[in-house]
Design an enzyme around this catalytic site. Structure first.
Site, PDB file in Angstrom:
ATOM      1  N   HIS A   1       3.166   1.125   3.467  1.00  0.00           N
ATOM      2  CA  HIS A   1       4.501   1.490   3.933  1.00  0.00           C
ATOM      3  C   HIS A   1       4.537   1.427   5.447  1.00  0.00           C
ATOM      4  O   HIS A   1       3.602   1.873   6.114  1.00  0.00           O
ATOM      5  CB  HIS A   1       4.876   2.899   3.451  1.00  0.00           C
ATOM      6  CG  HIS A   1       6.347   3.162   3.501  1.00  0.00           C
ATOM      7  ND1 HIS A   1       7.006   3.446   4.673  1.00  0.00           N
ATOM      8  CD2 HIS A   1       7.293   3.160   2.514  1.00  0.00           C
ATOM      9  CE1 HIS A   1       8.293   3.615   4.410  1.00  0.00           C
ATOM     10  NE2 HIS A   1       8.500   3.441   3.122  1.00  0.00           N
TER      11      HIS A   1
ATOM     12  N   ASP B   1       7.941   2.427  -4.488  1.00  0.00           N
ATOM     13  CA  ASP B   1       8.291   1.258  -5.301  1.00  0.00           C
ATOM     14  C   ASP B   1       7.366   1.130  -6.504  1.00  0.00           C
ATOM     15  O   ASP B   1       7.800   0.748  -7.594  1.00  0.00           O
ATOM     16  CB  ASP B   1       8.214  -0.022  -4.465  1.00  0.00           C
ATOM     17  CG  ASP B   1       9.242  -0.053  -3.355  1.00  0.00           C
ATOM     18  OD1 ASP B   1      10.409   0.227  -3.641  1.00  0.00           O
ATOM     19  OD2 ASP B   1       8.876  -0.348  -2.206  1.00  0.00           O
TER      20      ASP B   1
END
Length: 410
Positions: free
Chosen positions: A307, A355
């Site tokens: 991320h 995700d």
């Protein structure tokens, strides 16, 4: 004095008062490395280094120039902490565990806990137009592709879409989100009208899952929690697009259409579809090694890992994955997701992100292909409209300037 505040640490209220800022700003300072933070002994409150707070108070508010690819925009909506976002100062994890999506959307829009009581119902003429507009689309189209068409049809049938006052935008937002959900066709095997009487999350479930929720309600709770976790994330790429549209007074439907166009990219909302396909390839540990190995050999980015903000881990993944595990212990698709996680850890890939947890939820719940990115899009509509409300209250269009590096002008 509170025992936690002995030894040079003070709570968020004291730190905010000393600095003259809102609590949400403290967490923005943490995410930028300006302040150190730790959790209190009760595990719920945040404590800040008193010496750093005092030094910062003497120096004044920290300012830094935008980094590469960054556009600095003042906003009171979402602060990014070390591992999670805060919606108007509130920890998104706490909200995801107990609140409804409608409550959280109203909080993003107004900052008022009493603003979520209005009914969320679509414009029936808009839904009819959106359903008709999809009649010629090819079979097997992913839900996110349908949402583009639905948004345009809903806009064309709303004569009040140019009412850009806060009350008008919020009313449009409730109808728009409801219309996005209602105009999606029910998942294969679900009768028309299934799930039509509940909240937004329940209705969206009926569009993305071929079967009704199982006993216990664990997976639907995880589904709604995912919507809350994804409702906003500060100035993500799609939100910048949405704010740019709102800054030139584009109507709320155009704002959402702008966000949808950017969200579909594989480095943004489309990442959950990539993670979904990754889990689908895996039946056991051997397949996990092969699936990851093939992607790495081809130089591909492994979806669902790493991320740009949360370098040491995404707490949204931890919460959502925990809800999925609690709802379906021993599920074979959960075992497949765990095999991917174990192989990724063995290969020292970056930590998993939300995700991946969203893809795992889809696999365990049996959601239709592409359901994760559709859930992401419907949820993020709340955030885009919150940012639009800020832009509508401004005076100038967003106008970044380029650093020209081409040949000298003739």
């Amino acid at each position: 004095m509170d025992d936690d505040q002995v030894g040079g640490w003070i709570d968020a209220k004291a730190a905010a008062e000393r600095l003259g800022v809102k609590p949400a700003t403290l967490y923005a300072y943490v995410s930028r490395g300006v302040l150190r933070r730790r959790h209190a002994a009760d595990g719920r409150r945040s404590l800040f280094d008193a010496a750093q707070v005092e030094e910062l108070a003497r120096r004044g508010k920290p300012r830094r120039p935008p980094g590469p690819g960054e556009l600095a925009i003042e906003s009171a909506i979402t602060a990014l902490g070390a591992d999670r976002p805060y919606y108007r100062g509130r920890d998104v994890l706490a909200m995801a565990e107990s609140r409804t999506f409608e409550d959280v959307a109203a909080w993003l829009w107004t900052g008022d806990d009493t603003a979520g009581g209005e009914p969320w119902r679509p414009n029936e003429d808009g839904v009819a137009a959106a359903v008709a507009a999809q009649s010629g689309l090819p079979a097997g189209l992913l839900p996110l592709d349908r949402l583009h068409v639905i948004t345009a049809a809903l806009a064309a049938t709303d004569p009040l879409r140019h009412h850009l006052g806060p009350e008008g935008v919020i009313a449009t937002g409730r109808a728009l989100v409801s219309g996005l959900v209602e105009a999606l066709p029910p998942a294969a095997g679900r009768p028309p009208g299934a799930g039509g009487a509940g909240g937004v999350a329940e209705r969206l479930w009926s569009r993305l899952c071929p079967r009704p929720p199982g006993p216990g309600g664990g997976l639907p709770r995880a589904f709604e929690a995912a919507m809350i976790l994804l409702a906003d994330h500060e100035l993500a790429a799609s939100t910048v697009a949405a704010r740019a549209a709102a800054s030139v007074r584009a109507d709320p439907y155009a704002v959402v259409a702008s966000g949808l166009g950017v969200l579909s990219g594989p480095l943004h909302g489309g990442a959950s579809y990539g993670a979904e396909r990754l889990i689908a390839e895996v039946a056991g540990p051997a397949e996990a090694a092969r699936a990851l190995g093939e992607r790495l050999r081809g130089g591909e980015r492994v979806p669902g890992f790493g991320h740009g903000v949360y370098k040491t881990g995404d707490a949204r993944f931890t919460l959502l994955m925990g809800l999925v595990r609690a709802a379906a212990p021993g599920h074979e698709r959960l075992a497949a997701a765990d095999a991917v996680l174990a192989e990724a850890e063995r290969r020292r890939l970056p930590a998993p992100n939300v995700d991946f947890a969203l893809a795992a939820l889809g696999a365990v719940a049996g959601l239709v292909p592409g359901a994760g990115e559709a859930l992401f899009a419907v949820a993020r509509t709340a955030g885009w409209l919150a940012h639009a409300l800020e832009e509508y209250g401004g005076r100038r269009p967003l106008r970044p300037r380029a650093v020209y590096v081409g040949p000298p002008p003739a």
